[in-house]
Design a protein around this motif. Structure first.
Motif, PDB file in Angstrom:
ATOM      1  N   ASP A   1       6.676  24.412  10.876  1.00 22.28           N
ATOM      2  CA  ASP A   1       6.422  25.141   9.630  1.00 22.28           C
ATOM      3  C   ASP A   1       7.512  24.903   8.594  1.00 22.28           C
ATOM      4  O   ASP A   1       7.514  25.541   7.551  1.00 22.28           O
ATOM      5  CB  ASP A   1       6.253  26.633   9.900  1.00 22.28           C
ATOM      6  CG  ASP A   1       7.532  27.257  10.414  1.00 22.28           C
ATOM      7  OD1 ASP A   1       8.460  26.499  10.739  1.00 22.28           O
ATOM      8  OD2 ASP A   1       7.614  28.497  10.478  1.00 22.28           O
ATOM      9  N   GLY A   2       8.433  24.003   8.889  1.00 19.53           N
ATOM     10  CA  GLY A   2       9.447  23.670   7.909  1.00 19.53           C
ATOM     11  C   GLY A   2      10.666  24.569   7.939  1.00 19.53           C
ATOM     12  O   GLY A   2      11.514  24.491   7.052  1.00 19.53           O
ATOM     13  N   ALA A   3      10.760  25.403   8.946  1.00 11.35           N
ATOM     14  CA  ALA A   3      11.906  26.296   9.037  1.00 11.35           C
ATOM     15  C   ALA A   3      13.189  25.499   9.219  1.00 11.35           C
ATOM     16  O   ALA A   3      13.162  24.413   9.789  1.00 11.35           O
ATOM     17  CB  ALA A   3      11.712  27.255  10.213  1.00 11.35           C
ATOM     18  N   PRO A   4      14.310  26.015   8.729  1.00  6.54           N
ATOM     19  CA  PRO A   4      15.583  25.317   8.921  1.00  6.54           C
ATOM     20  C   PRO A   4      15.984  25.288  10.399  1.00  6.54           C
ATOM     21  O   PRO A   4      15.486  26.067  11.203  1.00  6.54           O
ATOM     22  CB  PRO A   4      16.567  26.139   8.096  1.00  6.54           C
ATOM     23  CG  PRO A   4      15.877  27.419   7.752  1.00  6.54           C
ATOM     24  CD  PRO A   4      14.423  27.184   7.873  1.00  6.54           C
TER      25      PRO A   4
ATOM     26  N   ARG B   1      16.839  28.463  12.546  1.00  5.34           N
ATOM     27  CA  ARG B   1      15.710  29.311  12.931  1.00  5.34           C
ATOM     28  C   ARG B   1      14.934  28.681  14.083  1.00  5.34           C
ATOM     29  O   ARG B   1      14.528  29.371  15.016  1.00  5.34           O
ATOM     30  CB  ARG B   1      14.796  29.536  11.719  1.00  5.34           C
ATOM     31  CG  ARG B   1      13.827  30.639  11.928  1.00  5.34           C
ATOM     32  CD  ARG B   1      13.508  31.473  10.687  1.00  5.34           C
ATOM     33  NE  ARG B   1      13.887  30.899   9.421  1.00  5.34           N
ATOM     34  CZ  ARG B   1      13.005  30.627   8.443  1.00  5.34           C
ATOM     35  NH1 ARG B   1      11.721  30.828   8.647  1.00  5.34           N
ATOM     36  NH2 ARG B   1      13.419  30.183   7.296  1.00  5.34           N
TER      37      ARG B   1
ATOM     38  N   ASN C   1      12.145  11.662   8.545  1.00 14.27           N
ATOM     39  CA  ASN C   1      12.756  12.963   8.853  1.00 14.27           C
ATOM     40  C   ASN C   1      11.776  13.775   9.695  1.00 14.27           C
ATOM     41  O   ASN C   1      10.657  13.358   9.932  1.00 14.27           O
ATOM     42  CB  ASN C   1      13.124  13.700   7.558  1.00 14.27           C
ATOM     43  CG  ASN C   1      11.925  13.840   6.645  1.00 14.27           C
ATOM     44  OD1 ASN C   1      10.841  14.175   7.112  1.00 14.27           O
ATOM     45  ND2 ASN C   1      12.106  13.557   5.376  1.00 14.27           N
TER      46      ASN C   1
ATOM     47  N   HIS D   1      10.097  16.313   9.092  1.00 14.29           N
ATOM     48  CA  HIS D   1       8.889  16.819   8.449  1.00 14.29           C
ATOM     49  C   HIS D   1       7.791  15.762   8.450  1.00 14.29           C
ATOM     50  O   HIS D   1       6.630  16.058   8.707  1.00 14.29           O
ATOM     51  CB  HIS D   1       9.225  17.292   7.044  1.00 14.29           C
ATOM     52  CG  HIS D   1      10.368  18.261   7.027  1.00 14.29           C
ATOM     53  ND1 HIS D   1      10.255  19.540   7.499  1.00 14.29           N
ATOM     54  CD2 HIS D   1      11.652  18.117   6.653  1.00 14.29           C
ATOM     55  CE1 HIS D   1      11.426  20.150   7.390  1.00 14.29           C
ATOM     56  NE2 HIS D   1      12.300  19.305   6.882  1.00 14.29           N
TER      57      HIS D   1
ATOM     58  N   ASN E   1      13.258  26.287   1.965  1.00 13.59           N
ATOM     59  CA  ASN E   1      13.358  24.880   1.578  1.00 13.59           C
ATOM     60  C   ASN E   1      11.974  24.419   1.122  1.00 13.59           C
ATOM     61  O   ASN E   1      10.998  25.141   1.222  1.00 13.59           O
ATOM     62  CB  ASN E   1      13.867  24.032   2.747  1.00 13.59           C
ATOM     63  CG  ASN E   1      13.017  24.206   3.976  1.00 13.59           C
ATOM     64  OD1 ASN E   1      11.795  24.191   3.895  1.00 13.59           O
ATOM     65  ND2 ASN E   1      13.652  24.399   5.113  1.00 13.59           N
TER      66      ASN E   1
ATOM     67  N   HIS F   1       9.880  22.456   2.362  1.00 12.06           N
ATOM     68  CA  HIS F   1       8.824  22.313   3.362  1.00 12.06           C
ATOM     69  C   HIS F   1       8.142  23.654   3.622  1.00 12.06           C
ATOM     70  O   HIS F   1       6.926  23.719   3.736  1.00 12.06           O
ATOM     71  CB  HIS F   1       9.408  21.710   4.626  1.00 12.06           C
ATOM     72  CG  HIS F   1      10.174  20.456   4.358  1.00 12.06           C
ATOM     73  ND1 HIS F   1       9.555  19.284   3.993  1.00 12.06           N
ATOM     74  CD2 HIS F   1      11.500  20.190   4.340  1.00 12.06           C
ATOM     75  CE1 HIS F   1      10.472  18.349   3.779  1.00 12.06           C
ATOM     76  NE2 HIS F   1      11.657  18.876   3.983  1.00 12.06           N
ATOM     77  N   GLU F   2       8.928  24.685   3.667  1.00 12.33           N
ATOM     78  CA  GLU F   2       8.328  26.013   3.750  1.00 12.33           C
ATOM     79  C   GLU F   2       7.534  26.310   2.488  1.00 12.33           C
ATOM     80  O   GLU F   2       6.473  26.928   2.533  1.00 12.33           O
ATOM     81  CB  GLU F   2       9.416  27.091   3.931  1.00 12.33           C
ATOM     82  CG  GLU F   2       9.937  27.200   5.342  1.00 12.33           C
ATOM     83  CD  GLU F   2      10.715  28.488   5.556  1.00 12.33           C
ATOM     84  OE1 GLU F   2      11.124  28.741   6.689  1.00 12.33           O
ATOM     85  OE2 GLU F   2      10.912  29.252   4.588  1.00 12.33           O
TER      86      GLU F   2
END
Lengths: 202, 202
Positions: free
Chosen positions: A154-157, A160, A187, A189, B187, B189-190
């Motif tokens: 989900d794109g969380a850093p 997390r 990357n 993502h 970010n 992506h989120e």
DNA sequence: ACTCCGACATGACAGATGTCATCGCGGGTC
DNA sequence: GACCCGCGATGACATCTGTCATGTCGGAGT
């Protein structure tokens, strides 16, 4: 008369499909379900001959339902119908004992035929999907890499993600790095995107 | 007799839906299409009373088709049927002159009724979707921010995104930064994920 | 004319991320 | 026992991103 269980969360589709199957002389829809749990319950209650399951449903998805049905009631033939046929899904489905796998782009007659085929013990997978699955090959990711990638989907850093999978942030970075390298992504993502496309993560 | 055009890329669904609509005495399906372009061509050829369009189709999507039909043939009432009803889609649909908007989770009788409603000049949107759309509000993104965010949606690094939208990398970072801030994301992506969920980017 | 705002750009800085080397542990396999 | 491999971890380094300050330009409103 082949007794069919129909599971799909889209009411419109499910109803339409049911009507269509009922039109066939040798088929009858004995139960309908809108969620995975409903499908499981209905399957236990009705013990149908064939279970036609949508892949994406709220709660348990089609694959999980198929797995449980296969364990609990091996006599019930499961088949999957889906809009987005990812190669990985097909592999997992076959591993779980699914006997039919069709995209929703196939025609109505095919569906009825496949229901009959799996009922008599045969198998049928959509040729195009099969080709894709062969071309795509198996996942290059280790189970753990897939886990972590999914947790990062989900794109969380990183921090997390690390919390979610109970790992150190550094380890997460390593897994994501190797995963991205294996998938040829710049990357994580992009890695998530390609893994999704291939059906290697949910 | 209400003449209906049916467009959906899923053959199985389209066929089933067609059968179901034909069952109604006052409805007849005069054309079917699997892509946006086919739908447009069929619409020009048949000039139906109502066009039932799936939102996601290869080529032109339902919204684009609806827009063109509305421009070229204002007499044709367009309605959208979709599996994933995002709030933003509904807004865009209404802006484009669509008169009916339904999720595929609705029942068959509703579909037929809505076809009749839009044919007589009325409108109908699914109440739940309408509520979501109101709650979600309008996009906080400027058009350009939305563009850039969409170009970044596949997880590509900033440089590649910059190339796609013909901007300097620094500008891209600025847009993405403000977009993420507006969406309350950690970010980009989120930000992509939430913008997708809201239907603010395709 | 003046002001506001969005589009577009640059530069600088901190913090996040990707990469690599290296380590320990445990389970298979030859 | 030696070996490989997957899992988990650390530290260091280079690069990428996110953020902010600042500037230009043109169009829309007042």
């Amino acid at each position: 008369m082949i007794r069919v269980l129909l599971a799909d969360d889209e009411h419109l589709i499910r109803g339409a499909l049911a009507q269509m199957l009922e039109l066939e002389d040798d088929l009858t829809v004995v139960a309908q379900a809108a969620t995975g749990d409903e499908a499981l319950a209905a399957c236990r209650r009705e013990a149908p001959d064939v279970a036609v399951l949508d892949l994406q449903m709220p709660g348990l998805d089609g694959l999980e339902v198929a797995e449980r049905i296969h364990r609990e009631q091996p006599g019930v033939a499961c088949m999957i119908v889906t809009s987005h046929g990812r190669p990985g899904h097909l592999k997992r489905a076959l591993a779980v004992g699914v006997r039919g796998f069709l995209p929703k782009t196939t025609s109505a007659v095919t569906l009825a035929e496949v229901v009959r085929t799996v009922h008599t013990g045969g198998r049928h997978v959509d040729p195009e999907l099969a080709a894709e699955a062969i071309a795509a090959g198996d996942t290059p990711l280790t189970p753990r890499e897939a886990d972590v990638l999914e947790a990062a989907a989900d794109g969380a850093p990183v921090d997390r993600v690390a919390g979610r999978v109970h790992l150190s942030p550094g380890t997460v970075r390593n897994y994501l790095s190797t995963a991205a390298a294996k998938l040829g992504a710049a990357n994580r993502h992009e890695a998530v995107a390609t893994a999704r496309r291939m059906g290697w993560i949910s």
